[in-house]
Each structure stands twice: as C-alpha cells, then as structure tokens.
Design an enzyme around this catalytic site. Structure first.
Site, mmCIF file in Angstrom:
data_model
loop_
_atom_site.group_PDB
_atom_site.id
_atom_site.type_symbol
_atom_site.label_atom_id
_atom_site.label_comp_id
_atom_site.label_asym_id
_atom_site.label_seq_id
_atom_site.Cartn_x
_atom_site.Cartn_y
_atom_site.Cartn_z
ATOM 1 N N GLU A 33 0.885 -1.158 0.000
ATOM 2 C CA GLU A 33 0.000 0.000 0.000
ATOM 3 C C GLU A 33 0.930 1.217 0.000
ATOM 4 O OE1 GLU A 33 -3.229 -0.557 3.147
ATOM 5 O OE2 GLU A 33 -1.771 -2.106 3.626
ATOM 6 N N ARG A 259 6.114 -13.037 9.199
ATOM 7 C CA ARG A 259 6.739 -11.763 8.900
ATOM 8 C C ARG A 259 8.115 -11.707 9.559
ATOM 9 N NH1 ARG A 259 3.924 -7.124 9.741
ATOM 10 N NH2 ARG A 259 5.648 -6.026 10.694
ATOM 11 N N LYS A 269 5.280 0.408 9.356
ATOM 12 C CA LYS A 269 5.291 1.675 8.631
ATOM 13 C C LYS A 269 4.740 2.804 9.484
ATOM 14 C CE LYS A 269 3.702 -0.114 4.510
ATOM 15 N NZ LYS A 269 2.664 -0.031 3.512
#
Ligand code: ATP
Ligand code: MG
Length: 553
Positions: A33, A259, A269
């Site tokens: 994104e 992850r 982020k």
C-alpha cells in the site's frame, strides 16, 4: 553471485504445482500500500516474490494496493519503486495499481449484488461494530440485509454517483453474521469517500475495501501464488469465498508466511512514520532507519540484504531474528568487496623529528586479498596525524599501541618511537614528537619486536571529512515489548559526528562507494551529500560485533 537457494515450504509448493501441471509458471506479485516507505520486513517479501518468479521462470508483478486515498501519496509510490529497483529486482510488465481495476472491481460488486451476495447497509461505523459481535458472541444481522437485489443495485449506483454523504452507506458481503471468523461477518466491500485519489483523481467517490480489492486484483492479474504474511491467514476464507462466488477467470491461492521481526528494530510503517513526523530521525532515509531508503543511505549493499533474506529463510513460525545476523551478512560482503584506506577519526598531531627526506610516496594494495583491485598511493611526510585513542600516557594492561618512550609501526610505513609529549594548559595531550627508524620500511627492526600497528595520515596531504558514526536506533532488543511508548527506548547515542582526516586517494570515491577504514570499520560516501560535493561518510558497521561490551559496535 548470490548463494544457492534452499527450498522453503513455499518454493516446495510452487515446485509441486509446476510438476503436477497446474501452472506453466508461477505468477507472483509484490503488493504494497503506498502509505509509507518500505522497511526491511518488506525486503523479505520482495526477495520471496521476485525470487520465486526468477527461479521458476515465472513473472512477478509490481502492484500498488492503493485503496485508501486518505493515507496514500505519490511520494510513497516513487520511493517504493526506487527501493525495489535498488534491491535488484525488475517487475514484469508495467507498474500496476489496484486502482487500474476500479471499473472491474465495481462490476464484480454489482455481480455480487445480482447473485444476492452483497447488500447496501445503513449502519454507521459504531453501530456496525456493535452488530458485529465478539470472538465469543455471534453478530446480528444488519437491517439492510433484507433489501431486494433491485433496491441494492439502485442504492449502490447512487452511492457511486455521489448522492450520499461519507459514512452514510456501505456495501457489504452477505455471508454469515454468526461465523466464528469475524472476517466472514458480512465484511465491508465499498465505502463512500469524497476524496481525490493519487491515481484516479476525482473519478470515484466510493472506494473498495482492501480485503475486497486484494483478491480481485490477484485474480484479474492471473496471480498463481498470492504470498502474504501470517496476519492475513484469517482473511483467507473471505479471499476464497470471493474467488468462488464470482467465478473469476483465474483462481489464485493465498499462502501465508511469518513476517520478519528484527531485534533492536521496528518493522511497522506507522511507527516509522511517527519517528519521522516527530523528528526523532532526520527523515525516512536517515541512515539509522530500518527503511530500505535508510539502509541504502547507511551504505548496506543490496547484495548483503538479499543474502540476509536468504539466510533467514521462509517459514510459518513467528520469531524474532537477531540483528547480528544482518550485521554478519553486511560484514561478510564488505570484507570481500570494500577497498581499504586509512582515516584518522580523532586526529592527534605527530612530528617526526628526524624525518628530513621530504615527501615520500608509499604504495599499498587496495585490498590485501584481492590484488585485482589494484594499488593505492599513500604520501608520507614529516608531520602526520594518528588517532588519539592509539596513544596513552598511562596505558592499561595489554596495551600494544603508542606510549611515551615506546615504539609502534605506522601501517604500510615505518616504526616510530615516541620521544616527547606536549600538553596544553589543562594537561591535555596536543602533540607528540617521535623519531623514525628508517631501516624499518617493509622490514622488522633490528634486535627487538614491535607488536603494535596503527593507522595515520600525512598532515599536509590528508583531506578533511565529516564522519557520522551511527549506532543502533534503539537501546533495547524489543522496543515494543512493554506496550508503552517505544520512543522511550531510542538509543541516545545513535549518532556521533567526528571531523576526520582521510587518505587523499579517497577524493576519487563516488557516492555510495564503500571503503574499510583500517582498524575502524566500513564506511560509505554518503549518496546525497557526496554528490553535492560535501565529503561526508556514514559508518555502515564496525569491524567486530562489540555491542553491549562497553563499546559501540
Ligand atoms: P506495515 O505493518 O509495516 O504497514 P503492511 O503489511 O501494512 O506493513 P504493505 O505495504 O501492505 O505493508 O506490505 C506489502 C507486502 O509486504 C505485504 O504482502 C506484506 O505481507 C509484506 N510485509 C509487510 N511487513 C512485512 C514483514 N515484516 N515481513 C515480511 N513481509 C512483510
Ligand atoms: Mg498491509
């Protein structure tokens, strides 16, 4: 060349699918994104998606899942593309955007309405939360669930044409309000947002949700293996429901992997944005940041990062990777590739009292083990600088460097003896007077052993340079562990700036060239400042891992 790639569970799945003839070749995608800069966690996903495509002769798409115009920005699109290229990967075909598919996604939404699997809901956000139930309590049906197909179509089209205010209506999937999986309790497919989008401008005032957009974009692109992190595991039933309900031309499968979590590092982020916005660092590309832009600015070679991603592998088990593993890969790469030079970081003046020969040009290899990297010229003269830390008036036990009356070898040059120490009014050492043993160039001194070797530069020839010594951004292994304010754990000593003197040959470095300053560590010519004519080095990493041993790494 990168090392051989071991087959992890995902590569095994791909290999089996190919062997069974399910696909001719895999098609993967990297789908960020555009709401922030990429970080080291993303590097794992990039290496995985692009790596699988490369190894199996397939394709990997670069796709922005850009469904949230409020948080997205062209700056992020640009930085993400630059970072992926820097890491060494090329996407197949054009840069893609989920927003390219907004027309198709809209058509799919109407199709769901037609088959009775979506409805327009009037609940506001708070009511929707209330109706959703909890992990232990089933949800309740929204009143909108009873609407007819025609009524739903009419309302949805009017949502699109801008008739309603933000938040007035949503489009939701009609699945199961009592499902144990909350993601199946009639998730939202479309929201009204009167917002400009960085790709589609003012064309839309309704935007598809991420969960609706992502599987459809995969299907539209013919993705075979949709790889994502474990937090999406609970979203897979909806992914599959959507693909089955709509009979899309391709039926991608989602696979999850753990992850990357890294010690002393944040990989979120949102939290990294907070560090930038609140001024804890100098920007997204601050060399202390775990963003790819920061890692690059720090001077970590892309090949070392790719190697790290390979070493940590891909599994389904969540864990914390020790940042020392990254350091290891960085040192391994730089040890083999970085040419050597001398730089004095804390200069102390030394007069060589018996040197009356004038300037002498010495020659040394650029890299001891790699003659193909050539040689360098090092001027030697009467006044030199050594590092303050290589001289002690009262040496600790085991000291091998210079002391009053003692001898030391100047690297690539002569053995010198310290005859006199000059102090300022506060008693601080300001200058040494030493004598040169002129028989010791490339030869051992007569009748005695000199153990210490120190680096130096010629005062007349050396160039001034700013050296930024970076250390870990956080002082604790897991800055998020206590659930409190992670900024409380920032390392107060993560940056130290020194005015150094460097070997003159270093003037010819290009931005982003890495060197080993002998006995100090690996340094890089700052990619932005050096290009600007400012001689600034960033320390990439020290020579040895000394974190937590009373000395910085
Ligand atoms: P963040 O939580 O940092 O905002 P994100 O998952 O929202 O990360 P996206 O831009 O959506 O960021 O991520 C793009 C891809 O990178 C996704 O497929 C995601 O699963 C993957 N990814 C994100 N963080 C990590 C990580 N720490 N390790 C491995 N893959 C990751
Ligand atoms: Mg995400």
């Amino acid at each position: 060349m990168d090392h051989e790639i071991p087959k992890d569970f995902l590569r095994q799945i791909v290999a089996e699918d190919l062997a069974a003839g399910r696909y001719a070749a895999p098609i993967t995608r990297f789908p960020p994104e555009p709401n922030g800069y990429l970080h080291i966690g993303h590097a794992k996903s990039i290496c995985l998606n692009f790596g699988i495509a490369e190894e199996f002769g397939g394709a990997c798409h670069m796709r922005f899942d850009d469904t949230n115009p409020a948080k997205e920005d062209q700056e992020y699109v640009d930085s993400i593309l630059a970072d992926v290229k820097w890491l060494g990967f090329n996407w197949t075909g054009p840069v893609r955007y989920a927003s390219d598919y907004f027309d198709q996604i809209y058509a799919y939404a109407e199709q769901l309405i037609q088959i009775g699997k979506a409805y327009v809901c009037d609940l506001n956000a708070e009511q929707m939360r209330e109706y959703r139930g909890t992990l232990t309590l089933p949800g309740r049906d929204s009143p909108g669930r009873q609407r007819s197909v025609d009524e739903n179509l009419d309302l949805f089209r009017r949502m699109r044409s801008g008739e309603f205010a933000e938040g007035a209506l949503t489009l939701r999937a009609r699945i199961d309000m009592s499902s144990p999986n909350i993601n199946l309790r009639d998730p939202v497919l479309y929201r009204i947002r009167h917002a400009e989008h960085h790709q589609t401008g003012g064309r839309w005032c309704i935007y598809p949700s991420y969960d609706f957009t992502h599987p459809l974009s995969d299907a539209i692109e013919g993705i075979t293996h949709s790889l994502c992190t474990l937090e999406f595991e609970d979203h897979r039933p909806f992914y599959d429901w959507l693909i089955q309900s709509l009979k899309t031309p391709a039926q991608p499968h989602q696979y999850e992997f753990a992850r990357l979590n890294l010690s002393y590092t944040l990989t979120s982020k949102r939290k990294l944005k907070q560090l930038v916005d609140q001024g804890f660092v100098e920007g997204w590309d601050d060399p202390r940041m775990p963003t790819l832009a920061g890692i690059r600015r720090r001077g970590i070679p892309a090949a070392a990062l790719r190697r790290f991603c390979q070493v940590i592998g891909v599994t389904r088990a969540d864990s914390m990777v020790d940042v020392a593993q990254l350091d290891f890969c960085v040192r391994e790469h730089l040890e083999a590739h970085a040419p050597r030079a001398m730089a004095v970081l804390r200069p102390l003046k030394v007069i060589l009292t018996n040197w009356d020969e004038g300037e002498l040009m010495l020659t040394a290899p650029a890299h001891q083990q790699r003659p193909e990297l050539g040689e360098r010229q090092i001027p030697f003269a009467k006044t030199i600088y050594i590092d303050r830390e290589d001289f002690a008036e009262v040496p600790p036990k085991g000291w091998k460097r210079l002391v009053p009356g003692g001898e030391v070898r100047l690297r690539q040059a002569y053995v010198i003896r310290c005859d006199e120490v000059l102090h300022d009014l506060e008693g601080r050492v300001i200058e040494l007077h030493c004598s040169v043993d002129k028989a010791t160039l490339g030869a051992n001194p007569e009748g005695r052993k000199v153990k210490g070797v120190i680096h130096w530069v010629s005062a007349e020839h050396a160039l001034p340079a700013t050296v930024r010594i970076y250390d870990r951004l956080f002082a604790v292994e897991d800055p998020e562990a206590d659930g409190g304010d992670f900024t409380a754990h920032l390392n107060p000593d993560s940056l130290q700036i020194l005015q150094a003197l460097i070997e003159p040959g270093l003037a010819s470095l290009s931005p982003e060239d890495a060197v080993q300053f002998e006995r100090e560590g690996y340094f890089v010519a700052d990619r932005l400042l050096w290009a600007n004519g400012e001689r600034v080095f960033n320390r990439i990493i020290g020579l040895k891992d000394s974190w937590g041993k009373g000395q910085s790494a």
